[in-house]
Design a protein around this motif. Structure first.
Motif, PDB file in Angstrom:
ATOM      1  N   GLN A  14       5.996  -5.849  -7.146  1.00  0.00           N
ATOM      2  CA  GLN A  14       4.750  -5.387  -6.517  1.00  0.00           C
ATOM      3  C   GLN A  14       4.957  -4.043  -5.823  1.00  0.00           C
ATOM      4  O   GLN A  14       4.049  -3.219  -5.764  1.00  0.00           O
ATOM      5  CB  GLN A  14       4.262  -6.393  -5.465  1.00  0.00           C
ATOM      6  CG  GLN A  14       3.641  -7.643  -6.019  1.00  0.00           C
ATOM      7  CD  GLN A  14       3.171  -8.546  -4.880  1.00  0.00           C
ATOM      8  OE1 GLN A  14       2.408  -8.130  -4.020  1.00  0.00           O
ATOM      9  NE2 GLN A  14       3.649  -9.772  -4.879  1.00  0.00           N
ATOM     10  N   LEU A  15       6.155  -3.843  -5.298  1.00  0.00           N
ATOM     11  CA  LEU A  15       6.468  -2.596  -4.587  1.00  0.00           C
ATOM     12  C   LEU A  15       6.881  -1.477  -5.538  1.00  0.00           C
ATOM     13  O   LEU A  15       7.104  -0.349  -5.106  1.00  0.00           O
ATOM     14  CB  LEU A  15       7.607  -2.844  -3.587  1.00  0.00           C
ATOM     15  CG  LEU A  15       7.287  -3.821  -2.461  1.00  0.00           C
ATOM     16  CD1 LEU A  15       8.546  -4.171  -1.693  1.00  0.00           C
ATOM     17  CD2 LEU A  15       6.220  -3.263  -1.539  1.00  0.00           C
ATOM     18  N   GLY A  16       7.010  -1.802  -6.823  1.00  0.00           N
ATOM     19  CA  GLY A  16       7.421  -0.807  -7.801  1.00  0.00           C
ATOM     20  C   GLY A  16       8.895  -0.442  -7.686  1.00  0.00           C
ATOM     21  O   GLY A  16       9.309   0.639  -8.104  1.00  0.00           O
ATOM     22  N   GLU A  26       0.835  -1.211   0.000  1.00  0.00           N
ATOM     23  CA  GLU A  26       0.000   0.000   0.000  1.00  0.00           C
ATOM     24  C   GLU A  26       0.868   1.259   0.000  1.00  0.00           C
ATOM     25  O   GLU A  26       0.563   2.238  -0.674  1.00  0.00           O
ATOM     26  CB  GLU A  26      -0.919   0.009   1.230  1.00  0.00           C
ATOM     27  CG  GLU A  26      -2.046  -0.996   1.140  1.00  0.00           C
ATOM     28  CD  GLU A  26      -2.762  -1.193   2.478  1.00  0.00           C
ATOM     29  OE1 GLU A  26      -2.592  -0.367   3.397  1.00  0.00           O
ATOM     30  OE2 GLU A  26      -3.486  -2.202   2.591  1.00  0.00           O
ATOM     31  N   THR A  27       1.960   1.232   0.749  1.00  0.00           N
ATOM     32  CA  THR A  27       2.833   2.397   0.871  1.00  0.00           C
ATOM     33  C   THR A  27       3.606   2.655  -0.416  1.00  0.00           C
ATOM     34  O   THR A  27       3.653   3.772  -0.914  1.00  0.00           O
ATOM     35  CB  THR A  27       3.832   2.203   2.035  1.00  0.00           C
ATOM     36  OG1 THR A  27       3.096   1.939   3.226  1.00  0.00           O
ATOM     37  CG2 THR A  27       4.683   3.442   2.234  1.00  0.00           C
ATOM     38  N   PHE A  28       4.212   1.603  -0.954  1.00  0.00           N
ATOM     39  CA  PHE A  28       5.079   1.759  -2.120  1.00  0.00           C
ATOM     40  C   PHE A  28       4.329   1.604  -3.439  1.00  0.00           C
ATOM     41  O   PHE A  28       4.840   1.980  -4.472  1.00  0.00           O
ATOM     42  CB  PHE A  28       6.237   0.743  -2.071  1.00  0.00           C
ATOM     43  CG  PHE A  28       7.295   1.103  -1.084  1.00  0.00           C
ATOM     44  CD1 PHE A  28       8.413   1.835  -1.462  1.00  0.00           C
ATOM     45  CD2 PHE A  28       7.177   0.722   0.242  1.00  0.00           C
ATOM     46  CE1 PHE A  28       9.389   2.174  -0.546  1.00  0.00           C
ATOM     47  CE2 PHE A  28       8.159   1.052   1.168  1.00  0.00           C
ATOM     48  CZ  PHE A  28       9.259   1.781   0.779  1.00  0.00           C
ATOM     49  N   GLY A  29       3.128   1.020  -3.377  1.00  0.00           N
ATOM     50  CA  GLY A  29       2.387   0.717  -4.596  1.00  0.00           C
ATOM     51  C   GLY A  29       1.800   1.937  -5.287  1.00  0.00           C
ATOM     52  O   GLY A  29       1.429   1.874  -6.444  1.00  0.00           O
ATOM     53  N   SER A  73       1.864   5.667  -7.040  1.00  0.00           N
ATOM     54  CA  SER A  73       2.829   6.169  -8.027  1.00  0.00           C
ATOM     55  C   SER A  73       3.690   7.262  -7.404  1.00  0.00           C
ATOM     56  O   SER A  73       3.279   8.408  -7.284  1.00  0.00           O
ATOM     57  CB  SER A  73       2.105   6.684  -9.271  1.00  0.00           C
ATOM     58  OG  SER A  73       1.123   7.614  -8.899  1.00  0.00           O
ATOM     59  N   LEU A  74       4.857   6.851  -6.962  1.00  0.00           N
ATOM     60  CA  LEU A  74       5.806   7.763  -6.334  1.00  0.00           C
ATOM     61  C   LEU A  74       7.017   7.933  -7.229  1.00  0.00           C
ATOM     62  O   LEU A  74       7.362   7.040  -7.995  1.00  0.00           O
ATOM     63  CB  LEU A  74       6.286   7.176  -4.996  1.00  0.00           C
ATOM     64  CG  LEU A  74       5.232   6.864  -3.933  1.00  0.00           C
ATOM     65  CD1 LEU A  74       5.856   6.087  -2.784  1.00  0.00           C
ATOM     66  CD2 LEU A  74       4.620   8.155  -3.415  1.00  0.00           C
ATOM     67  N   SER A  75       7.682   9.048  -7.088  1.00  0.00           N
ATOM     68  CA  SER A  75       8.947   9.241  -7.808  1.00  0.00           C
ATOM     69  C   SER A  75      10.023   8.408  -7.121  1.00  0.00           C
ATOM     70  O   SER A  75       9.846   7.970  -5.980  1.00  0.00           O
ATOM     71  CB  SER A  75       9.344  10.716  -7.783  1.00  0.00           C
ATOM     72  OG  SER A  75       9.718  11.089  -6.462  1.00  0.00           O
ATOM     73  N   TRP A  76      11.137   8.212  -7.800  1.00  0.00           N
ATOM     74  CA  TRP A  76      12.225   7.439  -7.195  1.00  0.00           C
ATOM     75  C   TRP A  76      12.731   8.135  -5.926  1.00  0.00           C
ATOM     76  O   TRP A  76      13.039   7.480  -4.930  1.00  0.00           O
ATOM     77  CB  TRP A  76      13.372   7.223  -8.189  1.00  0.00           C
ATOM     78  CG  TRP A  76      14.594   6.684  -7.494  1.00  0.00           C
ATOM     79  CD1 TRP A  76      15.812   7.261  -7.439  1.00  0.00           C
ATOM     80  CD2 TRP A  76      14.701   5.483  -6.720  1.00  0.00           C
ATOM     81  NE1 TRP A  76      16.663   6.496  -6.681  1.00  0.00           N
ATOM     82  CE2 TRP A  76      16.010   5.394  -6.228  1.00  0.00           C
ATOM     83  CE3 TRP A  76      13.798   4.462  -6.382  1.00  0.00           C
ATOM     84  CZ2 TRP A  76      16.465   4.341  -5.427  1.00  0.00           C
ATOM     85  CZ3 TRP A  76      14.240   3.413  -5.577  1.00  0.00           C
ATOM     86  CH2 TRP A  76      15.548   3.354  -5.116  1.00  0.00           C
ATOM     87  N   GLU A  77      12.775   9.455  -5.915  1.00  0.00           N
ATOM     88  CA  GLU A  77      13.237  10.178  -4.735  1.00  0.00           C
ATOM     89  C   GLU A  77      12.320   9.887  -3.542  1.00  0.00           C
ATOM     90  O   GLU A  77      12.789   9.685  -2.425  1.00  0.00           O
ATOM     91  CB  GLU A  77      13.285  11.699  -4.995  1.00  0.00           C
ATOM     92  CG  GLU A  77      14.378  12.131  -5.958  1.00  0.00           C
ATOM     93  CD  GLU A  77      14.041  11.834  -7.436  1.00  0.00           C
ATOM     94  OE1 GLU A  77      12.843  11.658  -7.783  1.00  0.00           O
ATOM     95  OE2 GLU A  77      14.988  11.759  -8.234  1.00  0.00           O
ATOM     96  N   GLN A  78      11.005   9.879  -3.784  1.00  0.00           N
ATOM     97  CA  GLN A  78      10.053   9.583  -2.709  1.00  0.00           C
ATOM     98  C   GLN A  78      10.216   8.142  -2.227  1.00  0.00           C
ATOM     99  O   GLN A  78      10.185   7.876  -1.023  1.00  0.00           O
ATOM    100  CB  GLN A  78       8.610   9.810  -3.190  1.00  0.00           C
ATOM    101  CG  GLN A  78       8.282  11.270  -3.424  1.00  0.00           C
ATOM    102  CD  GLN A  78       6.963  11.432  -4.182  1.00  0.00           C
ATOM    103  OE1 GLN A  78       6.719  10.777  -5.192  1.00  0.00           O
ATOM    104  NE2 GLN A  78       6.116  12.319  -3.684  1.00  0.00           N
ATOM    105  N   ARG A  79      10.395   7.219  -3.174  1.00  0.00           N
ATOM    106  CA  ARG A  79      10.588   5.811  -2.804  1.00  0.00           C
ATOM    107  C   ARG A  79      11.882   5.626  -2.006  1.00  0.00           C
ATOM    108  O   ARG A  79      11.909   4.893  -1.031  1.00  0.00           O
ATOM    109  CB  ARG A  79      10.625   4.928  -4.049  1.00  0.00           C
ATOM    110  CG  ARG A  79       9.288   4.737  -4.705  1.00  0.00           C
ATOM    111  CD  ARG A  79       9.434   3.890  -5.972  1.00  0.00           C
ATOM    112  NE  ARG A  79       8.282   4.035  -6.818  1.00  0.00           N
ATOM    113  CZ  ARG A  79       7.174   3.307  -6.710  1.00  0.00           C
ATOM    114  NH1 ARG A  79       7.090   2.378  -5.808  1.00  0.00           N
ATOM    115  NH2 ARG A  79       6.160   3.510  -7.523  1.00  0.00           N
TER     116      ARG A  79
END
Length: 134
Positions: free
Chosen positions: A107-109, A12-15, A17-23
């Motif tokens: 799954q975590l992107g 849920e947290t990583f799934g 659409s976040l930028s790489w910096e956010q991830r």
């Protein structure tokens, strides 16, 4: 296979659409939440072979379910290992054998952000978990 609760939280947290910096920031936060490992536990015996960064791994079995603890000297790796622990803690040895590492990080992107050496290192951690559980 049903995902353990911490693994569902991770998806849920990583799934989203976040930028790489956010991830990357989230990864480091997850790593910072790992329980501290005592210096006397960070021995060569607990060191995982095959990782560029140092990763120490300890395991306990409680009622047939595995609980792993890990530490790393690299913040990003600590986060990746924390996500792996979210996926495997509480599993039986049989379920541990079924864990598909590339699928989990997909799954975590995060799979496209894992360098070959990081993927190999995480695979080495999972193999060590399976050895300990075997």
């Amino acid at each position: 296979m049903n995902l353990p609760e911490p693994a569902r939280t991770a998806v849920e947290t990583f799934g989203t659409s976040l930028s790489w910096e956010q991830r990357a920031r989230l990864l480091m936060q997850w790593g910072d939440r790992l329980p501290a490992m005592a210096d006397d536990e960070k021995t060569d015996e607990h060191l995982v072979d095959g990782c560029e960064s140092k990763v120490w791994l300890l395991a306990d079995v409680i009622d047939g379910h595995w609980q792993f603890r890990a530490a790393s000297d690299a913040r990003l790796i600590r986060g990746l290992v924390a996500l792996l622990l979210a996926r495997v803690n509480g599993l039986s040895a049989q379920d541990l054998e079924q864990v598909d590492l590339p699928d989990w990080f997909n799954q975590l992107g995060l799979s496209r952000h894992l360098s070959p050496s990081r993927s190999n290192g995480l695979n080495a951690v999972l193999q060590k978990m399976r050895q300990l559980a075997g």
